[in-house]
Design an enzyme around this catalytic site. Structure first.
Site, short mmCIF file in Angstrom:
data_model
loop_
_atom_site.label_atom_id
_atom_site.label_comp_id
_atom_site.label_asym_id
_atom_site.label_seq_id
_atom_site.Cartn_x
_atom_site.Cartn_y
_atom_site.Cartn_z
N ASP A 219 0.75 -1.09 -0.04
CA ASP A 219 0.01 0.08 -0.07
C ASP A 219 0.91 1.20 0.00
O ASP A 219 1.97 1.07 -0.56
CB ASP A 219 -1.05 -0.08 1.31
CG ASP A 219 -2.45 0.86 0.91
OD1 ASP A 219 -2.14 2.13 0.56
OD2 ASP A 219 -3.42 -0.02 1.07
N HIS A 242 2.11 1.83 -3.05
CA HIS A 242 1.31 2.66 -3.68
C HIS A 242 1.68 4.18 -3.91
O HIS A 242 0.85 5.04 -3.98
CB HIS A 242 -0.22 2.56 -3.02
CG HIS A 242 -0.68 1.44 -3.56
ND1 HIS A 242 -2.15 0.88 -3.04
CD2 HIS A 242 -0.34 0.07 -4.24
CE1 HIS A 242 -2.43 -0.26 -3.53
NE2 HIS A 242 -1.33 -0.80 -4.06
#
Length: 421
Positions: A219, A242
């Site tokens: 993430d 991310h």
């Protein structure tokens, strides 16, 4: 006479050495042994250190230890250093620690140092397998209901350096209500497909520094939440993950303004996003986000390298019926270079209710398959200078352009499409 003097000098040396070591608390002296739970030993050492009127150091030596969870709480009477040189393993079973608690939690501390070459192993593999695929995690199987590796709650004037956070079941690090806390030479690692394993997430904190740190997760490498002010992210290597994000913001009425964010001299490699600001549409939050600067960023095969996304709704958790109420202003992307995994290197989707103000693209030089990337913009007219993709958005605040355009494209994003979480 000489002999007596030598004895006295030796005695004084030994006395001074012992005095210097009196503040060092090795958990083995409190019953902490490798291949066993060290909760009680660490608690006992912490209580003694916290009561000391002089600086103390707690040492966890090399070896592998187990820990079912701990809360190390202040305020303490003097600075404390926790030096970890071993590997500490969390319970593999997520139900051992209930809810969204943090496995290794620090509370109400001033002048804390967490140091060493040690590893905090969250043993998240069982959770990753259970919750796959990532798109299904918004429901009852979400790992948002299991524990994080670290919590720094109301910790001030402190530093974390050298240690590693591995395979957390949820966020690796939560920073909440902190002032003047630094992460330097920190390492965070988890598989690229391990959902919700944000590296460092912060909220309602001031003067947080993340320096010279390597982060690879499933993430956001860094996520900056509401109430964050005067934040510095510098020298961070991000990937997989991310990207480096401000947000998501606007989902709750209790949120506070975000301001003074600097992300500088960072490298992103094969991440799903690059540098990003994200806010929720159709949500009650009405805060402002200002003075946000991304500078000297290098990207290699990064999807969605530069993003403002005010239509952020992962896994269709909300609707786009009403625009975001979050006002974004004074935002710059400077000296961003490298390669993109997508043709659109810059995507600026601002709110129709409160269009972005003062957005600047300065020397944003990104290539996709050897050609310059394009730009997609909505409700914003950025000031574009140097080599950068040029975009326009009718109806947004006026801005001038003095660019050497890499490309120019104005478009409205496809319905229902949002950059990766």
């Amino acid at each position: 006479m000489k002999f007596s003097t030598a004895i006295i000098v030796s005695f004084l040396f030994i006395a001074d050495f012992c005095a210097a070591q009196s503040g060092v608390l090795d958990i083995s002296k409190f019953g902490g042994k490798p291949n066993s739970d060290i909760g009680q030993a660490l608690t006992s050492a912490w209580n003694e250190a916290c009561a000391s009127t002089t600086a103390a150091k707690i040492v966890i030596p090399a070896g592998t230890y187990q820990l079912n969870g701990i809360e190390l709480k202040g305020p303490c009477k003097a600075p404390i250093e926790l030096q970890v040189d071993g590997t500490i393993q969390a319970p593999a079973d997520p139900s051992v620690i209930k809810g969204t608690e943090q496995w290794f939690k620090f509370l109400y501390m001033d002048h804390l140092t967490l140091s060493g070459k040690g590893v905090f192993d969250g043993q998240g593999a069982t959770v990753y397998k259970k919750a796959a695929p990532a798109s299904a995690w918004s429901g009852k199987n979400s790992n948002s209901k299991v524990f994080m590796n670290f919590g720094f709650n109301f910790v001030n004037n402190s530093i974390v350096r050298g240690v590693t956070s591995k395979d957390s079941k949820n966020f690796h690090v939560m920073v909440f209500g902190c002032k003047n806390i630094t992460f330097d030479g920190f390492t965070i690692t988890a598989p690229g497909d391990s959902p919700n394993t944000d590296g460092i997430h912060m909220g309602k904190s001031t003067d947080v520094k993340i320096l010279n740190t390597n982060i690879g997760t499933g993430d956001d490498c860094v996520s900056i939440g509401d109430g964050s002010k005067q934040i510095t992210v510098q020298g961070v290597n991000c990937g997989p993950g991310h990207g480096l994000s401000v947000g998501s913001l606007g989902k709750f009425t209790t949120e506070e303004n975000v301001e003074g964010i600097t992300v500088k001299n960072c490298t992103l490699t094969a991440t799903d996003n690059g540098v990003r600001i994200k806010t929720w549409p159709d949500a009650p939050g009405t805060i402002t986000v200002s003075d946000i600067h991304f500078e000297d960023i290098t990207m290699t095969n990064v999807k969605n390298p530069v993003i403002i996304d005010q239509e952020y709704y992962p896994w269709n958790q909300c609707s786009k019926k009403n625009p975001s109420k979050i006002k974004l202003s004074k935002i710059s992307f400077k000296n961003v270079k490298g390669t993109s995994g997508t043709a659109e290197g810059v995507v600026l989707i601002c709110s129709s209710a409160v269009p972005c103000d003062g957005v600047e693209l300065n020397n944003v030089d990104l290539k996709f398959n050897g050609a310059p990337t394009t730009a997609k913009c909505t409700n914003v007219k950025p000031l574009v200078t140097g080599t950068a993709p040029v975009c326009q958005a009718p109806g947004a605040p006026a801005a001038s352009t003095t660019a050497t355009p890499a490309a120019s494209k104005t478009a409205t994003p496809a319905a229902g499409k949002s950059p990766a979480k």
